[in-house]
Design a protein around this motif. Structure first.
Motif, PDB file in Angstrom:
ATOM      1  N   ILE A  14      27.795  -9.360  26.724  1.00  0.00           N
ATOM      2  CA  ILE A  14      26.402  -9.732  26.944  1.00  0.00           C
ATOM      3  C   ILE A  14      25.828 -10.174  25.617  1.00  0.00           C
ATOM      4  N   ARG A  15      25.138 -11.292  25.613  1.00  0.00           N
ATOM      5  CA  ARG A  15      24.524 -11.843  24.406  1.00  0.00           C
ATOM      6  C   ARG A  15      23.005 -11.814  24.562  1.00  0.00           C
ATOM      7  N   GLN A  16      22.345 -11.577  23.478  1.00  0.00           N
ATOM      8  CA  GLN A  16      20.884 -11.545  23.478  1.00  0.00           C
ATOM      9  C   GLN A  16      20.366 -12.713  22.653  1.00  0.00           C
ATOM     10  N   VAL A  17      19.369 -13.388  23.201  1.00  0.00           N
ATOM     11  CA  VAL A  17      18.698 -14.460  22.480  1.00  0.00           C
ATOM     12  C   VAL A  17      17.242 -14.045  22.336  1.00  0.00           C
ATOM     13  N   LYS A  18      16.803 -13.846  21.119  1.00  0.00           N
ATOM     14  CA  LYS A  18      15.408 -13.488  20.863  1.00  0.00           C
ATOM     15  C   LYS A  18      14.645 -14.784  20.626  1.00  0.00           C
ATOM     16  N   LEU A  19      13.888 -15.189  21.625  1.00  0.00           N
ATOM     17  CA  LEU A  19      13.189 -16.461  21.542  1.00  0.00           C
ATOM     18  C   LEU A  19      12.225 -16.510  20.369  1.00  0.00           C
ATOM     19  N   GLY A  20      11.631 -15.391  20.020  1.00  0.00           N
ATOM     20  CA  GLY A  20      10.707 -15.350  18.895  1.00  0.00           C
ATOM     21  C   GLY A  20      11.357 -15.749  17.580  1.00  0.00           C
ATOM     22  N   SER A  21      12.668 -15.520  17.474  1.00  0.00           N
ATOM     23  CA  SER A  21      13.392 -15.929  16.264  1.00  0.00           C
ATOM     24  C   SER A  21      13.421 -17.443  16.113  1.00  0.00           C
ATOM     25  N   TYR A  22      13.156 -18.151  17.193  1.00  0.00           N
ATOM     26  CA  TYR A  22      13.167 -19.614  17.196  1.00  0.00           C
ATOM     27  C   TYR A  22      11.768 -20.190  17.422  1.00  0.00           C
ATOM     28  N   GLN A  23      10.755 -19.357  17.199  1.00  0.00           N
ATOM     29  CA  GLN A  23       9.359 -19.740  17.393  1.00  0.00           C
ATOM     30  C   GLN A  23       9.108 -20.273  18.808  1.00  0.00           C
ATOM     31  N   VAL A  24       9.755 -19.629  19.791  1.00  0.00           N
ATOM     32  CA  VAL A  24       9.571 -19.992  21.190  1.00  0.00           C
ATOM     33  C   VAL A  24       8.859 -18.843  21.880  1.00  0.00           C
ATOM     34  N   GLU A  25       7.804 -19.165  22.587  1.00  0.00           N
ATOM     35  CA  GLU A  25       7.087 -18.160  23.365  1.00  0.00           C
ATOM     36  C   GLU A  25       6.849 -18.722  24.757  1.00  0.00           C
ATOM     37  N   LEU A  26       7.291 -17.971  25.758  1.00  0.00           N
ATOM     38  CA  LEU A  26       7.070 -18.398  27.134  1.00  0.00           C
ATOM     39  C   LEU A  26       5.607 -18.172  27.493  1.00  0.00           C
ATOM     40  N   GLN A  27       5.018 -19.157  28.140  1.00  0.00           N
ATOM     41  CA  GLN A  27       3.624 -19.057  28.549  1.00  0.00           C
ATOM     42  C   GLN A  27       3.537 -18.301  29.881  1.00  0.00           C
ATOM     43  N   PRO A  28       2.500 -17.507  30.065  1.00  0.00           N
ATOM     44  CA  PRO A  28       2.358 -16.753  31.316  1.00  0.00           C
ATOM     45  C   PRO A  28       2.249 -17.680  32.522  1.00  0.00           C
ATOM     46  N   ASP A  29       2.842 -17.236  33.616  1.00  0.00           N
ATOM     47  CA  ASP A  29       2.754 -17.902  34.922  1.00  0.00           C
ATOM     48  C   ASP A  29       3.312 -19.321  34.936  1.00  0.00           C
ATOM     49  N   VAL A  30       4.238 -19.621  34.038  1.00  0.00           N
ATOM     50  CA  VAL A  30       4.925 -20.916  34.022  1.00  0.00           C
ATOM     51  C   VAL A  30       6.388 -20.651  34.369  1.00  0.00           C
ATOM     52  N   ARG A  31       6.924 -21.432  35.306  1.00  0.00           N
ATOM     53  CA  ARG A  31       8.341 -21.307  35.655  1.00  0.00           C
ATOM     54  C   ARG A  31       9.175 -22.121  34.670  1.00  0.00           C
ATOM     55  N   TYR A  32      10.185 -21.483  34.124  1.00  0.00           N
ATOM     56  CA  TYR A  32      11.097 -22.141  33.192  1.00  0.00           C
ATOM     57  C   TYR A  32      12.497 -22.115  33.774  1.00  0.00           C
ATOM     58  N   GLU A  33      13.235 -23.191  33.561  1.00  0.00           N
ATOM     59  CA  GLU A  33      14.641 -23.208  33.911  1.00  0.00           C
ATOM     60  C   GLU A  33      15.429 -22.993  32.626  1.00  0.00           C
ATOM     61  N   TRP A  34      16.379 -22.073  32.657  1.00  0.00           N
ATOM     62  CA  TRP A  34      17.248 -21.874  31.507  1.00  0.00           C
ATOM     63  C   TRP A  34      18.658 -22.264  31.914  1.00  0.00           C
TER      64      TRP A  34
END
Length: 128
Positions: A14-34
């Motif tokens: 299992i790998r962990q990706v900390k989005l904050g390390s890449y200055q990425v923040e998911l916005q509330p109530d927005v659907r994202y595809e990964w």
């Protein structure tokens, strides 16, 4: 789009990706595809292994955040799972695994969580 290279991608786990390390923040109530792609041979992209999913950031109930603020990772994971906040539950239990990698019972709890969401292969691999 965020492209990352995983360390030790040639090993199962299992790998962990900390989005904050890449200055990425998911916005509330927005659907994202990964999308995750494993590229075993860059010269033959037909060999790629691809997985994808949808995620939507939601705000946990305020009373839940207040309740779990001082709980240990396992209790917090259980509370998040009970509330249907899967990624937070998974993060909490994974933090407990990282803190106590030798504790098979914590890995078993994470494997149980993986099974509950239909990931039996990942659950089986995590027990090893």
């Amino acid at each position: 789009m965020l492209a990352l290279k995983a360390e030790q991608a040639n090993k199962a786990g299992i790998r962990q990706v900390k989005l904050g390390s890449y200055q990425v923040e998911l916005q509330p109530d927005v659907r994202y595809e990964w999308v995750v792609a494993i590229v075993p041979d860059a010269s033959n992209r037909s060999m790629d292994v691809i997985a994808k999913g949808i995620i939507k950031r939601i705000a946990p109930p305020a009373n839940l955040l207040n309740e779990v603020a001082n709980w240990d990772a396992l209790d917090r994971a259980a509370a998040y799972a009970e509330a249907g906040i899967w990624y937070d539950a998974f993060e909490s239990i994974s933090n407990a695994v990282d803190a106590h990698p030798e504790d098979a019972s914590i890995r078993a709890q994470r494997a149980s969580l993986l099974k509950q969401v239909g990931l039996p292969e990942a659950a089986a691999a995590d027990k090893k």
